[in-house]
Design an enzyme around this catalytic site. Sequence first.
Site, PDB file in Angstrom:
ATOM      1  N   GLU A  51      38.171  45.582  30.330  1.00 12.32           N
ATOM      2  CA  GLU A  51      37.312  46.497  31.102  1.00 12.32           C
ATOM      3  C   GLU A  51      36.481  47.412  30.203  1.00 12.32           C
ATOM      4  O   GLU A  51      35.363  47.769  30.545  1.00 12.32           O
ATOM      5  CB  GLU A  51      38.152  47.353  32.062  1.00 12.32           C
ATOM      6  CG  GLU A  51      38.769  46.576  33.230  1.00 12.32           C
ATOM      7  CD  GLU A  51      40.148  46.042  32.922  1.00 12.32           C
ATOM      8  OE1 GLU A  51      40.808  45.528  33.860  1.00 12.32           O
ATOM      9  OE2 GLU A  51      40.589  46.121  31.750  1.00 12.32           O
ATOM     10  N   PHE A 113      51.662  51.367  43.551  1.00  7.61           N
ATOM     11  CA  PHE A 113      51.467  50.418  42.450  1.00  7.61           C
ATOM     12  C   PHE A 113      50.018  50.448  41.984  1.00  7.61           C
ATOM     13  O   PHE A 113      49.090  50.331  42.771  1.00  7.61           O
ATOM     14  CB  PHE A 113      51.845  49.011  42.909  1.00  7.61           C
ATOM     15  CG  PHE A 113      51.604  47.950  41.862  1.00  7.61           C
ATOM     16  CD1 PHE A 113      52.350  47.925  40.695  1.00  7.61           C
ATOM     17  CD2 PHE A 113      50.621  46.988  42.046  1.00  7.61           C
ATOM     18  CE1 PHE A 113      52.118  46.962  39.721  1.00  7.61           C
ATOM     19  CE2 PHE A 113      50.386  46.017  41.087  1.00  7.61           C
ATOM     20  CZ  PHE A 113      51.141  46.006  39.913  1.00  7.61           C
ATOM     21  N   GLN A 114      49.822  50.599  40.680  1.00  8.74           N
ATOM     22  CA  GLN A 114      48.510  50.653  40.039  1.00  8.74           C
ATOM     23  C   GLN A 114      47.629  51.753  40.641  1.00  8.74           C
ATOM     24  O   GLN A 114      46.415  51.599  40.760  1.00  8.74           O
ATOM     25  CB  GLN A 114      47.802  49.298  40.107  1.00  8.74           C
ATOM     26  CG  GLN A 114      48.466  48.253  39.207  1.00  8.74           C
ATOM     27  CD  GLN A 114      47.624  47.012  39.000  1.00  8.74           C
ATOM     28  OE1 GLN A 114      46.824  46.643  39.859  1.00  8.74           O
ATOM     29  NE2 GLN A 114      47.828  46.342  37.867  1.00  8.74           N
ATOM     30  N   LYS A 163      40.888  50.576  48.829  1.00  9.15           N
ATOM     31  CA  LYS A 163      40.734  49.179  49.241  1.00  9.15           C
ATOM     32  C   LYS A 163      40.470  49.038  50.735  1.00  9.15           C
ATOM     33  O   LYS A 163      39.667  48.191  51.144  1.00  9.15           O
ATOM     34  CB  LYS A 163      41.991  48.387  48.854  1.00  9.15           C
ATOM     35  CG  LYS A 163      41.852  46.896  49.190  1.00  9.15           C
ATOM     36  CD  LYS A 163      43.020  46.064  48.678  1.00  9.15           C
ATOM     37  CE  LYS A 163      42.786  44.582  48.984  1.00  9.15           C
ATOM     38  NZ  LYS A 163      43.877  43.720  48.464  1.00  9.15           N
ATOM     39  N   MET A 467      34.040  54.444   6.344  1.00  6.25           N
ATOM     40  CA  MET A 467      33.604  55.844   6.370  1.00  6.25           C
ATOM     41  C   MET A 467      34.771  56.789   6.136  1.00  6.25           C
ATOM     42  O   MET A 467      34.632  57.806   5.443  1.00  6.25           O
ATOM     43  CB  MET A 467      32.913  56.161   7.691  1.00  6.25           C
ATOM     44  CG  MET A 467      32.292  57.551   7.732  1.00  6.25           C
ATOM     45  SD  MET A 467      31.018  57.795   6.466  1.00  6.25           S
ATOM     46  CE  MET A 467      29.576  57.154   7.321  1.00  6.25           C
TER      47      MET A 467
END
Length: 560
Positions: A51, A113-114, A163, A467
């Site tokens: 993602e 959940f999630q 959802k 760097m």
Amino acid sequence: MELTGAQIIIECLKEQGVDTVFGYPGGTILNVYDELYKHSDEITHILTSHEQGAAHAADGYARATGKVGVCMATSGPGATNLVTGIATAYMDSIPVVAITCNVGVSLLGKDSFQEVDIKGVTMPITKHNFIVKDVTKLADTIRRSFYIAQSGRPGPVHIDIPKDITALKTEYEYQKPEEIHPQTDEIREEDLDKAVQLIARSERPFVFVGGGAVLSGASEELKQFVDKIQAPVADSLMGKGAYDGRSQNYTGMLGMHGTKTSNFGVTECDLLIVIGARFSDRVIGNSSTFAKNAKKIHIDVDAAEINKNIQCDCSIIGDAKVILRKLNARIEPLDHTDWLNHIYSLKQTYPMTYHKDVLTGPGVVEKIYAMTGGDAIIATEVGQNQMWAAQFFKYDRPRRLITSGGLGTMGFGLGAAIGAKLGCPNQLVFNIAGDGCFRMNMNELATASRYNIPVIEVILNNHVLGMVRQWQTLFYDQRYSNTILNDKVDYVKVAEALGARGIRVTSNEELGPALKEAMESDGPVVIECVIDCDDKVWPMVAPGASISEAFAEEDMQNGK
């Protein structure tokens, strides 16, 4: 007509002219992906490997095209994986709309959940964010999000949609997108008049250009302004290409890794005109000594930036393109020949140099410039690779350097390059990377291979975190704590395993043929350029020092 929330999302994207979406599906966003499947002939969805890659790709798409980039993810870890990419866009004022879906409204706040309070997470790193709990408000929220992302000072907007809202139905009616107008409400005549007076009195004016000039499309007005007042021009990392980097008046970047000409010129000037820049700490160095002999004019669309880091004598708030047009109409042509000749002499005295007898980062970038004639989009990662890409490629127009300036996000470049190539399919697109940065999101090479996206990944492999090692060398008595990457990773084999062409280059003689092969390829190519672990970015200003104290390799060799 009556549509589900998921159908409304797709219709609103089509309203806004969205042709490409980057994302990764999951349980809560399945209804939206089902509709994307049905509209695949109208909206192309790019399935990234992670993602974060989707967020960076949407960002790169936006930077290269000037349009809004769109990314999507599911709830919980899917949404949190977007966060670094959203923050990257926020720091650089890039218009991105990130759409996530969450658990159903009745499950919110119950550790489902999630489930993550992603609206709370993204609040500090977005221009605005929403959670839509009423399907009747969904379309207007999406439309408002695209407007907010593009208007005024651009920035990312996040929309979280439970959802069940994507499944509920409501009436939908097409609306033409609201027109985006330049921000002009706060442009005051007295501010313009004061600026004109300061410019007329100046004998040694200097123009400093930032990302705001790119975002406002002010390049033509900027050129007219510079020609009229006869001033040298420096830029920030984000301002690259707003003013033609091939011009005699152009002096290079300003700040920590800016040219000596820019740093010394700004220190000597009596008027500093800052256009669309925010006086970053990496630009100004010691704030108490920055351009201390100069009056300062600050032009910026965001009033919050005025006097935030540096006190100015005159400020004009509004769209840079409009403001420059107004100033150009009021300013009489000026003659600063002596000042410009002094700047030209500084450029001759302090040229940008590097060791040309061996393969180096600057040499690789210069070769890419020579072989493309500057006609390419250059994405970068962060660190030495980024600075060399900024210093040694001449950007003659805006939206050609795609880089994470404010946040400095390692792993940004490859996803961003994919987004830039999809937004500008007829342009050559390179990503200049260090080996440390490439490791961060090299899985996106699989994305480029899956869709046969011909991006050219150039890895400047010095087997260290370059760097950070440079700082450890200069300021930490060479204590190389956890910066050595001299292990068994074979980047050519990695490239081939992920479906790309891999080429290893160890000398200047091998570089040209490798670049030619990559530029003629119709798929992704990785060129690993093996360089010395102690190549450094010069010049440099030590942290907290004045920009007038810039030093280079020869200064250290001479004991200065």
